[in-house]
Design an enzyme around this catalytic site. Sequence first.
Site, PDB file in Angstrom:
ATOM      1  N   ASP A 167     -10.855   1.944  -3.421  1.00 48.15           N
ATOM      2  CA  ASP A 167     -11.514   1.628  -2.150  1.00 48.15           C
ATOM      3  C   ASP A 167     -13.030   1.740  -2.288  1.00 48.15           C
ATOM      4  O   ASP A 167     -13.759   1.523  -1.323  1.00 48.15           O
ATOM      5  CB  ASP A 167     -11.045   2.588  -1.050  1.00 48.15           C
ATOM      6  CG  ASP A 167      -9.670   2.184  -0.533  1.00 48.15           C
ATOM      7  OD1 ASP A 167      -9.250   1.040  -0.793  1.00 48.15           O
ATOM      8  OD2 ASP A 167      -9.016   3.013   0.134  1.00 48.15           O
ATOM      9  N   ASP A 175       0.839  -1.203   0.000  1.00 50.97           N
ATOM     10  CA  ASP A 175       0.000   0.000   0.000  1.00 50.97           C
ATOM     11  C   ASP A 175       0.873   1.253   0.000  1.00 50.97           C
ATOM     12  O   ASP A 175       2.086   1.207   0.277  1.00 50.97           O
ATOM     13  CB  ASP A 175      -0.893  -0.041   1.257  1.00 50.97           C
ATOM     14  CG  ASP A 175      -2.187   0.723   1.078  1.00 50.97           C
ATOM     15  OD1 ASP A 175      -2.308   1.510   0.125  1.00 50.97           O
ATOM     16  OD2 ASP A 175      -3.089   0.551   1.936  1.00 50.97           O
TER      17      ASP A 175
HETATM   18  C1  DGJ Z   1      -5.845   1.985   1.767  1.00 51.61           C
HETATM   19  C2  DGJ Z   1      -6.223   0.778   0.978  1.00 51.61           C
HETATM   20  O1  DGJ Z   1      -6.750   1.157  -0.271  1.00 51.61           O
HETATM   21  C3  DGJ Z   1      -7.218  -0.056   1.775  1.00 51.61           C
HETATM   22  O2  DGJ Z   1      -7.630  -1.164   1.023  1.00 51.61           O
HETATM   23  C4  DGJ Z   1      -6.584  -0.479   3.064  1.00 51.61           C
HETATM   24  O3  DGJ Z   1      -5.534  -1.370   2.820  1.00 51.61           O
HETATM   25  C5  DGJ Z   1      -6.095   0.724   3.839  1.00 51.61           C
HETATM   26  N1  DGJ Z   1      -5.272   1.566   3.044  1.00 51.61           N
HETATM   27  C6  DGJ Z   1      -5.338   0.306   5.068  1.00 51.61           C
HETATM   28  O4  DGJ Z   1      -4.818   1.361   5.751  1.00 51.61           O
END
Ligand code: DGJ
Length: 736
Positions: free
Chosen positions: A543, A473
């Site tokens: 997301d 990430d």
């Molecule tokens: C952003 C990501 O897009 C999410 O899926 C998740 O992993 C969060 N970060 C975790 O902090």
Amino acid sequence: MITVSKDKTFALTNKYFSYVFRVSPEGILEHLHYGGPLRDPLNVAVHHLRTQREVASNFQGGPYFSLSDTPQEFPSFGTSDYRFPALHGRNSDGNTVFSLHYKKYQIVKEKPRLKKLPSARGGDSETLIVTLEDPLHKLEVELYYTVYEHYGVLVRSAKFKNKGNKELQLQHAYSSALDLPPHEYEILHLHGTWSREFCEERIDVPKGRFIVDSARGTSSAAHSPFIAIVQKGTTEEYGRVHATTLMYSGNFSLSVEKGEFEDVRLLAGINPFNFHWRLKPGKKFCTPEALHVYADKGLRSMSHIWHEFVREKVSPERFRHKPRPTYLNTWEAAYFDVDEEKVLHLADKAKEIGVDMLVLDDGWFEGRRDDTSSLGDWTADKERFPSGIPALAAKVKAKGLKFGIWFEPEMVNPKSQLFEDHPDWILHVPGRKPSLGRNQLTLDLSRPEVIDYLYAQIDDILSCGDIDYVKWDMNRNMTEVGSAGQSKNRQREVSHRYMLGLYDLLRRLTKKYPDVLFENCASGGNRFDLGMLSYMAQNWTSDMCDPIGRLDIINGCSYLFPLDVTAAYIGPSPNHQNGRVSSIKTRFNAGAFCAARGISLNEEDIDEHKSELQSLIMFAKDTSEDFVGGRFDRLIKSKNEVCWQYTSRDEQTVYLAYFHILAAPNLPFRRARMVGLEANADYMLVEDGATYAGDALMQNGMPLPYVATGQVNEKVRYMTKGDFSSHLFVFKKDNN
Ligand code: DGJ
């Protein structure tokens, strides 16, 4: 594929396109054609007529020859061309006038790979390297062109070499320039933000300059590094398309300029804004690769070319055509509230519904209870994960599941041991307080010691051997981009040096752990590009897991990327991002054509929908082979309806997903004209055994379910009543 005439006309041709340029009598590389394949590509009419234009400056005294209306392969500034140049910089005299002339060429069978940057794989390809030089300032520029026998992608890059004994400075160091002839064009590009990635915009090519770019340190969701210049009126199945992307994950620029004579220049490369590279005597600078596609049957044909190429030549070979495991990700099931017991419990739940892999997302490392601390300290939290990650991974695996884990390696929280120990390991500039994003700072990946630290930390966990998957990430854009590791006069190199450091880290890790499936994520799709994709076979698109919100995102993403490289999960309802309530079925269907399918639900949700989840996961597993390497087609995309088709690689199974967003009474009876079927074959619809002729499905179309509002008639196929309904058809080809 590559032919060269005696008088130095160069032609790159395959069954998709011809790309032709020549050395002009003045020694300039003059572009002649980029379009459909030509029978005799060395015989293209030179469309520059060398006519006196009023007020035009004639190039270095030559009569009737101005660079401002000459299509060029690699334009510079200051010698009669006034458009944005591919090369701009400061020479050893302190001025910015460079003039590049043809020197020599070479053709190589094996595609040269860029040493420090990701590059497309070669094979059945030829590469033309044309060397240009500015004899006055001893700058050499090598232009690389790779053409493939079986793919419609042309790969370009440039290498700058300082052959003199004085420093040169580069500001525009674009990867490629493409001068298209005057025509009525439109631009298709993809913009967005967090949870609204890949939004499509179509505009006429304006007079002046239109730029999609990034200065955020990541390629970003604000503007994907993708642009298509299309014939006005281009649709999915009609129209000529010139599309470009970059294999780069940092600050990029795709600049389109309609000049005074209405020709259109596309420049692709590193963003010249805030970039400055000092090229010492004897040194080289390589640009990232720019990838170009020409397609003449609309956006669908463009996407087919991209999808094939990305899958076969960019995405890690190891995972090519490999079905992805179904998964349960802890993020929307528990957020930061994770501990060993809960994870093992969720693993049991995952097992009950048939999921293949448990992914432990954010929250597992020392002191991480929310997003205010601990990034940088990659050891398991002693209280909540007392036996450590390797032991947890082993326990999950003992249950017959795979195990995956989340990292955000490029970041550090001010509240962390790492920051206490190394406060100067962050991107920062002297005397200014660094700006925070999600309470975190960006580590300075231009420094080799930071790369070594991260490698050691991640290696320590992966070396247990029980980790099957890593979610990588990256949750903020960069600010105060400066490095304590670079001298004052190299501060504007830091963004690019960061990328070189990141690629080095990824190269080392993926080399040591070739079987670990890496998923690229940056707050969803904030760094979804071919650079990251060349190390990571899977990408988290967004997301936004509300299915209706996701439809646009998948649709936009699919212009460039095959859905093989994407992941999607069934998240909670009401959705946590936009509060929309939707059925499990529509939540699944929205991501049904993504290769990696999963869930992120808590125990109560899983229990409540257990049997439905079981059958959807079973479907995902049974069809996992089909969703790698097949063909994706956008059939309908309107405000209220979306319909996509997916054809398995063996062409034996064809899927059709239809989404109806808002219900309304008395709607039209819709059909979807399917594509790419075998006209003479029959296709059996699995849900009722009915048979349809291939030609009829393509010409007459598949009747789509009706949106029920009033009384229902048993003979009609209905969508579920209400808003946000969807239907997934599965057809099997009848081979008898
Ligand atoms: C952003 C990501 O897009 C999410 O899926 C998740 O992993 C969060 N970060 C975790 O902090």
